[in-house]
Design an enzyme around this catalytic site. Structure first.
Site, PDB file in Angstrom:
ATOM      1  N   GLU A  47      71.186 -13.014   2.487  1.00 28.20           N
ATOM      2  CA  GLU A  47      72.322 -13.430   1.663  1.00 28.20           C
ATOM      3  C   GLU A  47      73.555 -12.634   2.108  1.00 28.20           C
ATOM      4  O   GLU A  47      73.438 -11.447   2.475  1.00 28.20           O
ATOM      5  CB  GLU A  47      72.023 -13.094   0.197  1.00 28.20           C
ATOM      6  CG  GLU A  47      73.185 -13.225  -0.771  1.00 28.20           C
ATOM      7  CD  GLU A  47      72.906 -12.583  -2.139  1.00 28.20           C
ATOM      8  OE1 GLU A  47      72.147 -11.603  -2.216  1.00 28.20           O
ATOM      9  OE2 GLU A  47      73.458 -13.116  -3.123  1.00 28.20           O
ATOM     10  N   ASN A 110      78.664 -18.521  -3.262  1.00 31.17           N
ATOM     11  CA  ASN A 110      77.705 -17.710  -2.523  1.00 31.17           C
ATOM     12  C   ASN A 110      76.753 -18.714  -1.894  1.00 31.17           C
ATOM     13  O   ASN A 110      75.980 -19.354  -2.610  1.00 31.17           O
ATOM     14  CB  ASN A 110      76.974 -16.754  -3.481  1.00 31.17           C
ATOM     15  CG  ASN A 110      76.072 -15.783  -2.756  1.00 31.17           C
ATOM     16  OD1 ASN A 110      75.694 -16.026  -1.607  1.00 31.17           O
ATOM     17  ND2 ASN A 110      75.712 -14.696  -3.423  1.00 31.17           N
ATOM     18  N   LYS A 127      74.503 -20.826  -4.403  1.00 30.48           N
ATOM     19  CA  LYS A 127      73.735 -20.045  -5.382  1.00 30.48           C
ATOM     20  C   LYS A 127      74.055 -20.467  -6.815  1.00 30.48           C
ATOM     21  O   LYS A 127      75.211 -20.511  -7.233  1.00 30.48           O
ATOM     22  CB  LYS A 127      74.047 -18.556  -5.201  1.00 30.48           C
ATOM     23  CG  LYS A 127      73.215 -17.606  -6.056  1.00 30.48           C
ATOM     24  CD  LYS A 127      73.514 -16.173  -5.653  1.00 30.48           C
ATOM     25  CE  LYS A 127      72.665 -15.173  -6.411  1.00 30.48           C
ATOM     26  NZ  LYS A 127      72.976 -13.763  -5.949  1.00 30.48           N
ATOM     27  N   GLU A 146      79.302 -10.820  -9.136  1.00 26.15           N
ATOM     28  CA  GLU A 146      79.155 -12.169  -8.582  1.00 26.15           C
ATOM     29  C   GLU A 146      79.779 -13.211  -9.497  1.00 26.15           C
ATOM     30  O   GLU A 146      80.325 -14.201  -9.011  1.00 26.15           O
ATOM     31  CB  GLU A 146      77.675 -12.484  -8.332  1.00 26.15           C
ATOM     32  CG  GLU A 146      77.079 -11.649  -7.216  1.00 26.15           C
ATOM     33  CD  GLU A 146      75.730 -12.159  -6.771  1.00 26.15           C
ATOM     34  OE1 GLU A 146      74.757 -11.417  -6.905  1.00 26.15           O
ATOM     35  OE2 GLU A 146      75.654 -13.313  -6.305  1.00 26.15           O
ATOM     36  N   CYS A 172      68.753 -15.073  -3.461  1.00 31.33           N
ATOM     37  CA  CYS A 172      68.626 -13.833  -4.196  1.00 31.33           C
ATOM     38  C   CYS A 172      68.122 -13.981  -5.634  1.00 31.33           C
ATOM     39  O   CYS A 172      66.964 -14.246  -5.853  1.00 31.33           O
ATOM     40  CB  CYS A 172      69.933 -13.057  -4.151  1.00 31.33           C
ATOM     41  SG  CYS A 172      69.660 -11.312  -4.441  1.00 31.33           S
ATOM     42  N   ASN A 197      70.287  -9.469  -1.588  1.00 34.27           N
ATOM     43  CA  ASN A 197      70.894  -8.125  -1.587  1.00 34.27           C
ATOM     44  C   ASN A 197      70.550  -7.547  -2.953  1.00 34.27           C
ATOM     45  O   ASN A 197      71.190  -7.933  -3.952  1.00 34.27           O
ATOM     46  CB  ASN A 197      72.420  -8.196  -1.459  1.00 34.27           C
ATOM     47  CG  ASN A 197      72.915  -8.553  -0.073  1.00 34.27           C
ATOM     48  OD1 ASN A 197      73.687  -7.822   0.528  1.00 34.27           O
ATOM     49  ND2 ASN A 197      72.517  -9.701   0.441  1.00 34.27           N
TER      50      ASN A 197
END
Ligand code: ING
Length: 311
Positions: A47, A110, A127, A146, A172, A197
């Site tokens: 990611e 993302n 994401k 995020e 993730c 991550n």
């Protein structure tokens, strides 16, 4: 009949805030050549693979934030990855921060893409499960912004016919949610690619690091087993500007077994021969959804956001 694809899980060690994309791409090219030497037809990067995990840094300066995003893919700094795919005849998965104008609106996601051996983007995922928060939180040991920097992904959890099978992607935190795998499982997914991550320590509690490692593998192994699919989970790992990310990158079989795993916190390739036919047994026996799954008998919560607990 087997449908084997040799896959390289290409874990990346830390990327410092000051490190350039060119430096990171150079490291990725080394891993691509290592993967080719080991016969890989696909290499999977983490990611947000091109930069440090920037959601740990609070910023109000949009130009500063946008420096972490790719406006085009490939762009001048990422083109060498696409050229290497063509030169080596090897597909790759890449996680990155996507900045794009769609229907006249500037949007930031993302994102992950699958690029085929001809250097063409054949699949894109954005994401959905964005963890963390959107404003600076002084209570936290480190920020996880995020929700500030990305929109929730608007592509759902599609699957694609690629690499000789049915391939899906997630990113993730998505891997912690059973729905992620099941939505793809209901579409017959045989190979799920994901990068992560994940901080070694919890910013809100003194959770023991060994639990983090356990939950990482538990989530991916369960998803693989319960949907009879391969899962390749690849970390960005190590100490980024004093913030450690966990490793544990793994290639997981449809049985839920780990068949290859990285052992360091650096740039490291874990390789396995993945026979997509190995997904068939689970799909045709214990997890034959058509024969055994009885959603009409689950008493499912319908459109309500959640059932009230019993009085
Ligand atoms: N990172 C972490 C992850 O889901 C996290 C955030 C860690 C949430 C541990 C909950 C528990 O692996 C990203 N980038 O989603």
């Amino acid at each position: 009949m087997s449908r084997v694809i040799t896959i390289g899980a290409a874990q990346l060690g830390p990327i410092q805030k000051a490190e350039s994309r060119a430096q990171v791409v150079a490291r990725m090219l080394v891993l691509m050549h290592q993967a080719k030497a080991k016969g890989c037809g696909l290499i999977v990067f983490p990611e947000l693979a091109l930069t440090t995990f920037f959601p740990r840094w609070y910023s109000e300066d949009q130009d500063e934030i946008d420096a972490w995003f790719e406006e085009t893919l490939p762009g001048p700094e990422t083109e060498p990855l696409f050229a290497a795919a063509r030169e080596l005849g090897m597909a790759f998965h890449l996680g990155y921060a996507e900045k794009i104008v769609e229907e006249g609106t500037l949007r930031r996601f993302n994102t992950a893409v699958l690029v085929d051996a001809g250097g063409e983007i054949v699949a894109k995922y954005r994401k959905v499960h964005l963890p963390g928060h959107d404003e600076y939180d002084p209570e936290r040991a480190h920020q996880h912004l995020e929700k500030r920097y990305f929109e929730v992904g608007n592509l759902g959890f599609p699957v694609w016919r690629a690499l000789g099978g049915i391939v899906g992607m997630c990113i993730c935190n998505d891997r912690r949610w059973p729905e992620t795998y099941r939505v793809m499982g209901l579409q017959g997914v045989e190979l799920v690619l994901l990068g992560y991550n994940t901080p070694t320590v919890n910013s809100q509690s003194d959770e023991a690091p060994h639990l983090r490692a356990f939950h990482n593998l538990l989530s991916m192994q369960a998803g693989a087993y319960q949907n009879s699919t391969w899962v390749v989970g690849v970390a960005k790992a190590g100490d980024e500007d004093g913030h450690e990310l966990m490793g544990g990158s793994a290639i997981i079989a449809p049985s839920g077994e780990i068949v290859a795993q990285c052992r360091t916190l650096g740039d490291e390739l874990a390789v396995a021969d993945c026979d997509l036919e190995a997904t068939r047994f689970g799909k045709e026996t214990i997890f034959d959804f058509a024969r055994h799954r009885r959603i009409e008998h689950y008493g499912l919560i319908t459109e309500r956001t959640g059932a009230e607990p019993p009085p």
